[in-house]
Enzyme design. Structure first.
Site, PDB file in Angstrom:
ATOM      1  N   SER A  52     -47.676 -31.897  36.304  1.00  0.00           N
ATOM      2  CA  SER A  52     -47.295 -32.736  37.440  1.00  0.00           C
ATOM      3  C   SER A  52     -45.948 -32.376  38.039  1.00  0.00           C
ATOM      4  O   SER A  52     -45.542 -32.974  39.030  1.00  0.00           O
ATOM      5  CB  SER A  52     -47.298 -34.206  37.011  1.00  0.00           C
TER       6      SER A  52
ATOM      7  N   GLU B   1       0.792  -1.228   0.000  1.00  0.00           N
ATOM      8  CA  GLU B   1       0.000   0.000   0.000  1.00  0.00           C
ATOM      9  C   GLU B   1       0.829   1.284   0.000  1.00  0.00           C
ATOM     10  O   GLU B   1       0.352   2.318  -0.457  1.00  0.00           O
ATOM     11  CB  GLU B   1      -0.939  -0.003   1.220  1.00  0.00           C
TER      12      GLU B   1
END
Length: 762
Positions: free
Chosen positions: A452, A175
């Site tokens: 239950s 770059e």
């Protein structure tokens, strides 16, 4: 002559004025740059982590579980470990180089460690560097989410000295080759770009240095114009003049745009490394660095998920440029350019635990009085256990798929939660059958009949009265008729319509006899039952005033059920359920730490007796097949169903965890599919992926062990008739509920030690 003089003077004034404007504008730009760089450059997202794994000799983690932890945190298996994040396996020995990590209390550097296992138990931990034994070590947690991303930008900050030099050299060579030579701009590149733009008639090239790119990202827009370019050049010159190159690089490495995650930007190499490869930036290879550097030119164009071919070509071009610049040899270039991209699937970026994150957010709001989204840059260390969570997700995915296919159910839903019974820590959670699609959290927001399951609280209330009820107490099991407030009658029925005149309390519990259970609830009285539920933490508004309370007409959420059974599983001691361990600001300043208080809610004796009954139910009741499969672990469990079969529950308890599973249809319609093909199958599958801890029940001081015959009569000695063990909460001078005789013995004689023998002489 005077005219020329005044003209020159006027021109000089104009130039001086322009010069002053440039200088003053430069001062303005300097102040703008200085304020940002010396202030808070970025607002960071809030990071959420799993629990910290503590390892010590004798630990409950098996070798397989430790390997799963390493794989889940993206450690890489190799033949010989050389750098952090690597591990190797040789027989019963795991060697790894633990990554450095800022733990809540202190930062720990990377460390070469060997773990020695024997019979799947961690026996020894050795520091390879000095050969010393470790009595304790920690593995870093996994990052599972990033919340509240300011400006829709995600990043993880690293200082310049933590970036691998090979990455920095690759970036500069591709770059900005003259980065360390120029003063923020490179004139030849600018001239080249200028000529290209003039020829094209519009802006097509930038010719920007890394410094200029940083300026554009931090201060300017993406607009392509001459004015913006002039600003960029001027600010780059200022930045380069007043700041060191390494500081500029540090900012760039953490700021550069490297992709998109939905509507949020991936910023900086550290986060991009996690996104694309699942590992920290210092653990990547050269070809992986080349891919990331190649994406700088166009993160969307060269995105390896969306455009893998373009990304591969761009990566190989970067490698070729490195070869042309003599950074790598031809053999290295050829070898690396033939490698695949090896990126992780997009679905693996962060673990998708939306329902757990939802719980964390609600707990944060409740305890800190502010939404988590009002903060930025905080670290939240949670209680999530990746082993338990992964096992739970696999179990739910497989069993729900099977059940949908077998029973042809379309809208089947599941909610599951796993907690540590001692600490109350939520270790795993699924708020729906498919959390990636359905974000509705059934764990927190859906109230369903508990059926239950409520029987256990009825029996707990009974056994809390040792002057009246014991496991060998005989209970009426005859059919009963109950008149309801609406004038109708309700008749409880037993499973398979089995009736006899009386049944022992323990057998009634094991085989879920509704008639005997309802008889107990009537004998106890509604007020005592309601008071017991309230003591366990259930809101009074959830209480119903009709008689079938004991059979579960209440509507509760799975997390409320989890808190109730945490108390029971922890010998009656309550630890409030938590999902957050600690919260830290940046630089590890503590902001919040969870310190749940231990509260005594139930008697240890009654809790012990219920757990004992649940163990028996696991091995003799409707889940006996599961008890046989895991008989070496002495697990406890119970099924819960509702009268209309709309809801199916299961509670599973081992030596460490309590697992709550709810299954039902989204529309709450009745379904007769919830037998052994329901919630219990999920628990069975969960235990296959997450090996349970043996449940060893230690009797409290007032519990004594007897032998019982078929008629419920007790004896201190085992014989042909009294051949079954039964624990009894024995009170001195209290009488057996079965007869007017006192218990044959209420203290089991213990072996005397030397001290007690010596005292007996005086």
């Amino acid at each position: 002559m005077n005219a020329k003089f005044y003209k020159k003077k006027k021109i000089s004034k104009i130039f001086f004025f322009i010069f002053c404007i440039i200088i003053f504008y430069g001062v303005y730009l300097y102040i703008k740059i200085h304020q940002l760089i010396h202030g808070k450059v970025w607002d960071f997202p809030n990071s959420i982590y799993t629990r910290i794994i503590n390892l010590e000799p004798g630990n409950i983690y098996s070798q397989e579980e430790v390997l799963n932890i390493l794989k889940n945190t993206m450690y890489r298996k190799v033949d010989h470990v050389m750098s952090s994040g690597e591990y190797s396996v040789k027989g019963n020995v795991i060697e790894l180089i633990r990554r450095s990590f800022n733990f809540p209390d202190l930062k720990e550097e990377e460390c070469d460690i060997k773990l020695f296992f024997k019979e799947n138990i961690l026996k020894k931990i050795i520091n390879v560097k000095n050969g010393h034994n470790f009595l304790f070590m920690r593995l870093e947690p996994k990052l599972i989410a990033m919340l509240n991303t300011p400006k829709k930008e995600k990043r993880i900050f690293l200082p310049r000295n933590k970036f691998p030099e090979i990455l920095v050299k690759t970036l500069i060579s591709i770059e900005d080759k003259h980065f360390y030579e120029h003063h923020g701009i490179y004139l030849s590149s600018i001239v080249r770009a200028f000529l290209a733009n003039i020829t094209a008639g519009h802006v097509i090239q930038g010719g920007s240095t890394l410094t200029q790119q940083l300026i554009k990202n931090l201060f300017l827009t993406n607009e392509r114009s001459i004015l913006r370019k002039i600003n960029e050049i001027y600010m780059a010159l200022i930045l380069d003049y007043f700041y060191e190159k390494d500081r500029i690089l540090e900012l760039y490495l953490n700021e550069v745009y490297l992709g998109q995650d939905g509507d949020e930007q991936i910023r900086g190499f550290p986060l991009a490394s996690i996104y694309y490869f699942g590992r920290p930036i210092n653990e990547l290879t050269l070809d992986q660095y080349a891919l990331l550097v190649g994406m700088v030119k166009g993160a969307s164009l060269y995105n390896p998920w969306n455009h893998p071919i373009s990304a591969l070509k761009r990566r190989n071009l970067v490698l070729l440029l490195l070869y042309n610049q003599k950074y790598i040899t031809k053999d290295v270039y050829l070898n690396l350019s033939h490698k695949p991209l090896n990126i992780q699937p997009k679905s693996n970026i962060f673990s998708h635990y939306p329902h757990f994150i939802h719980l964390v957010s609600e707990e944060f709001q409740k305890n800190i009085k502010h939404s988590v989204n009002t903060f930025s840059g905080i670290k939240i260390f949670t209680t999530l256990d990746s082993i338990s969570q992964n096992a739970l997700e696999k179990a739910v995915q497989i069993e729900v798929s099977i059940l949908k296919k077998q029973k042809k159910l379309k809208n089947l839903e599941v909610a599951t939660i796993v907690i540590d019974k001692f600490t109350g820590e939520v270790q795993a959670l699924m708020g729906s059958a498919n959390p990636k699609v359905n974000h509705y959290n059934y764990i927190l927001h859906t109230r369903r009949e508990i059926g239950s399951l409520s029987n256990m609280i009825t029996y707990l209330t009974a056994l809390s009265q040792p002057n009246k009820y014991h496991l060998n107490t005989w209970i009426s099991n005859s059919p009963i008729f109950i008149k309801l407030n609406n004038g109708k009658s309700w008749v409880p029925t037993n499973n398979q319509f089995y009736y006899n005149r009386k049944i022992m309390l323990l057998d009634s519990f094991i085989y879920s006899m509704n008639n005997s259970t309802e008889n107990i609830s009537i004998d106890i009285g509604l007020k005592k039952l309601v008071d017991h539920w309230l003591r366990l933490g259930i809101d009074k508004h959830q209480m119903t005033t009709i008689s079938p309370l004991s059979l579960g007409d209440m509507n509760l959420t799975p997390i409320e059920i989890a808190q109730v059974f945490q108390i029971i599983a922890n010998n009656g001691h309550k630890k409030s359920l938590i999902s957050i361990k600690s919260v830290f600001f940046d630089r590890n300043k503590i902001f919040y730490h969870t310190t749940p208080q231990l509260k005594d809610i139930e008697s240890p004796e009654a809790s012990y007796l219920i757990l004992y009954a649940m163990q028996k139910a696991f091995n003799h009741g409707s889940v006996q097949f599961l008890g046989n499969k895991f008989k070496n672990f002495s697990l406890a469990g119970k099924i819960g169903t509702t009268k209309n079969f709309a809801n199916n529950w299961f509670i599973g308890i081992d030596g460490k965890q309590v697992v709550i599973i709810w299954m039902g249809q989204d529309n709450n319609k009745s379904n007769n599919s919830f037998d052994n093909s329901g919630a219990i199958q999920i628990y069975k599958r969960y235990l296959q992926y997450k090996s349970p801890t043996p449940l060893v029940l230690i009797p409290p001081k007032n519990i004594n062990i007897f032998y019982v015959d078929k008629l419920g009569r007790l004896s201190c000695k085992k014989d042909d008739q009294h051949n079954q063990i039964l624990p009894i909460w024995n009170l001195k001078n209290k009488q057996n509920n079965n007869s007017n005789e006192e218990f044959p013995c209420y203290i089991i004689k213990k072996k005397k030690n030397i001290l007690s023998w010596w005292k007996s002489l005086f």
